[in-house]
Design a protein around this motif. Structure first.
Motif, PDB file in Angstrom:
ATOM      1  N   MET A 167     -29.028  53.465  89.338  1.00  0.00           N
ATOM      2  CA  MET A 167     -28.764  53.914  90.711  1.00  0.00           C
ATOM      3  C   MET A 167     -27.622  53.144  91.362  1.00  0.00           C
ATOM      4  O   MET A 167     -27.019  53.638  92.311  1.00  0.00           O
ATOM      5  CB  MET A 167     -30.024  53.763  91.564  1.00  0.00           C
ATOM      6  N   GLY A 168     -27.366  51.941  90.861  1.00  0.00           N
ATOM      7  CA  GLY A 168     -26.289  51.138  91.431  1.00  0.00           C
ATOM      8  C   GLY A 168     -26.623  50.492  92.755  1.00  0.00           C
ATOM      9  O   GLY A 168     -25.753  49.928  93.409  1.00  0.00           O
ATOM     10  N   LYS A 169     -27.873  50.580  93.173  1.00  0.00           N
ATOM     11  CA  LYS A 169     -28.295  49.926  94.416  1.00  0.00           C
ATOM     12  C   LYS A 169     -29.779  49.605  94.325  1.00  0.00           C
ATOM     13  O   LYS A 169     -30.494  50.127  93.480  1.00  0.00           O
ATOM     14  CB  LYS A 169     -28.003  50.793  95.632  1.00  0.00           C
ATOM     15  N   GLN A 170     -30.197  48.736  95.243  1.00  0.00           N
ATOM     16  CA  GLN A 170     -31.600  48.366  95.291  1.00  0.00           C
ATOM     17  C   GLN A 170     -32.043  48.220  96.732  1.00  0.00           C
ATOM     18  O   GLN A 170     -31.221  47.964  97.608  1.00  0.00           O
ATOM     19  CB  GLN A 170     -31.837  47.063  94.522  1.00  0.00           C
ATOM     20  N   LYS A 171     -33.339  48.389  96.986  1.00  0.00           N
ATOM     21  CA  LYS A 171     -33.872  48.278  98.339  1.00  0.00           C
ATOM     22  C   LYS A 171     -34.671  46.990  98.528  1.00  0.00           C
ATOM     23  O   LYS A 171     -34.830  46.527  99.645  1.00  0.00           O
ATOM     24  CB  LYS A 171     -34.740  49.484  98.672  1.00  0.00           C
ATOM     25  N   VAL A 172     -35.192  46.425  97.448  1.00  0.00           N
ATOM     26  CA  VAL A 172     -35.938  45.169  97.508  1.00  0.00           C
ATOM     27  C   VAL A 172     -34.955  44.045  97.201  1.00  0.00           C
ATOM     28  O   VAL A 172     -34.172  44.129  96.258  1.00  0.00           O
ATOM     29  CB  VAL A 172     -37.104  45.165  96.494  1.00  0.00           C
ATOM     30  N   ASP A 173     -34.980  42.992  98.015  1.00  0.00           N
ATOM     31  CA  ASP A 173     -33.989  41.919  97.898  1.00  0.00           C
ATOM     32  C   ASP A 173     -34.042  41.136  96.581  1.00  0.00           C
ATOM     33  O   ASP A 173     -33.050  40.566  96.176  1.00  0.00           O
ATOM     34  CB  ASP A 173     -34.137  40.924  99.055  1.00  0.00           C
ATOM     35  N   ASP A 174     -35.176  41.058  95.926  1.00  0.00           N
ATOM     36  CA  ASP A 174     -35.307  40.279  94.694  1.00  0.00           C
ATOM     37  C   ASP A 174     -34.275  40.753  93.674  1.00  0.00           C
ATOM     38  O   ASP A 174     -34.276  41.912  93.268  1.00  0.00           O
ATOM     39  CB  ASP A 174     -36.721  40.429  94.141  1.00  0.00           C
ATOM     40  N   ASP A 175     -33.373  39.873  93.275  1.00  0.00           N
ATOM     41  CA  ASP A 175     -32.263  40.310  92.420  1.00  0.00           C
ATOM     42  C   ASP A 175     -32.654  40.409  90.948  1.00  0.00           C
ATOM     43  O   ASP A 175     -33.711  39.936  90.526  1.00  0.00           O
ATOM     44  CB  ASP A 175     -31.021  39.431  92.623  1.00  0.00           C
ATOM     45  N   ILE A 176     -31.793  41.045  90.191  1.00  0.00           N
ATOM     46  CA  ILE A 176     -32.028  41.294  88.772  1.00  0.00           C
ATOM     47  C   ILE A 176     -32.245  39.997  87.994  1.00  0.00           C
ATOM     48  O   ILE A 176     -33.075  39.944  87.088  1.00  0.00           O
ATOM     49  CB  ILE A 176     -30.857  42.111  88.178  1.00  0.00           C
ATOM     50  N   SER A 177     -31.533  38.953  88.347  1.00  0.00           N
ATOM     51  CA  SER A 177     -31.681  37.692  87.603  1.00  0.00           C
ATOM     52  C   SER A 177     -33.110  37.170  87.696  1.00  0.00           C
ATOM     53  O   SER A 177     -33.643  36.634  86.719  1.00  0.00           O
ATOM     54  CB  SER A 177     -30.669  36.648  88.074  1.00  0.00           C
ATOM     55  N   ASN A 178     -33.765  37.349  88.849  1.00  0.00           N
ATOM     56  CA  ASN A 178     -35.165  36.923  88.966  1.00  0.00           C
ATOM     57  C   ASN A 178     -36.078  37.758  88.076  1.00  0.00           C
ATOM     58  O   ASN A 178     -37.069  37.248  87.537  1.00  0.00           O
ATOM     59  CB  ASN A 178     -35.631  36.989  90.419  1.00  0.00           C
ATOM     60  N   GLU A 179     -35.747  39.029  87.936  1.00  0.00           N
ATOM     61  CA  GLU A 179     -36.542  39.884  87.047  1.00  0.00           C
ATOM     62  C   GLU A 179     -36.394  39.443  85.586  1.00  0.00           C
ATOM     63  O   GLU A 179     -37.377  39.392  84.850  1.00  0.00           O
ATOM     64  CB  GLU A 179     -36.137  41.355  87.203  1.00  0.00           C
ATOM     65  N   PHE A 180     -35.163  39.108  85.178  1.00  0.00           N
ATOM     66  CA  PHE A 180     -34.971  38.633  83.804  1.00  0.00           C
ATOM     67  C   PHE A 180     -35.707  37.301  83.576  1.00  0.00           C
ATOM     68  O   PHE A 180     -36.272  37.078  82.510  1.00  0.00           O
ATOM     69  CB  PHE A 180     -33.487  38.487  83.471  1.00  0.00           C
TER      70      PHE A 180
END
Length: 183
Positions: A55-68
């Motif tokens: 989607m190229g965007k996100q609504k929840v502030d938690d960034d991708i690096s935290n997910e990894f």
């Protein structure tokens, strides 16, 4: 120490720091997770990353690096759970958890170093999307292995899949760090 080795260790150190702090906050509540629940926790994180990538965007502030980082830590949990006795309601001491984490990361890192030797760090030429897709693929394999009562005929077992998942997440974080430095 090589560049990859330094980058890898930095990612692991930050992931372990989060893991240990959460263990101080929550104890070893993760011990109650059954194998499929761990798969699902990692799946949720990887699927969120994929959705954001698409989607190229996100609504929840938690960034991708935290997910990894979460994927790394749940992968380590999965490997620890495979060896721990089935006593989910007994809290483990923090020093035991820290030692177990280090032992699993040591094995995971050795696989990374061996594969890096043989593949010549081919992961450096891969896209961020590929790491996410490979993590999702490995999770679907683990789900199938669980449906097969943990048995495989000729394929790698769950431990090898979790090892790869952790390493793909580390590689993704290294690439994210490098991309930030290029901006």
């Amino acid at each position: 120490m090589s560049r990859t080795s330094e980058q890898y260790q930095r990612i692991i150190n930050s992931s372990k720091e989060i893991f240990i702090k959460k263990t101080k906050d929550y104890g070893t509540s993760w011990r109650v997770l059954r194998p499929i629940s761990i798969v699902d926790q990692i799946f949720i994180k990887a699927q969120r990353i994929r959705n954001i990538q698409e989607m190229g965007k996100q609504k929840v502030d938690d960034d991708i690096s935290n997910e990894f980082r979460g994927i790394i830590n749940y992968g380590v949990i999965a490997l620890m759970q495979m060896e721990l006795p089935d006593e989910p309601y007994n809290d483990l001491p923090l020093d035991t958890v820290s030692s177990l984490y280090d032992a699993k990361i040591g094995l995971i890192r050795q696989v990374m170093e061996d594969k890096n030797h043989d593949y010549g760090e081919a992961w450096r030429d891969m896209s961020q999307e590929s790491f996410t897709d490979l993590i999702l693929t490995k999770l679907l394999r683990v789900k199938q292995i669980l449906r097969n009562d943990g048995k495989t005929l000729i394929s790698e077992g769950m431990d090898a899949n979790y090892t790869d998942i952790v390493n793909y997440a580390v590689f993704a974080l290294i690439k994210l760090e490098e991309a930030k430095h290029q901006l």
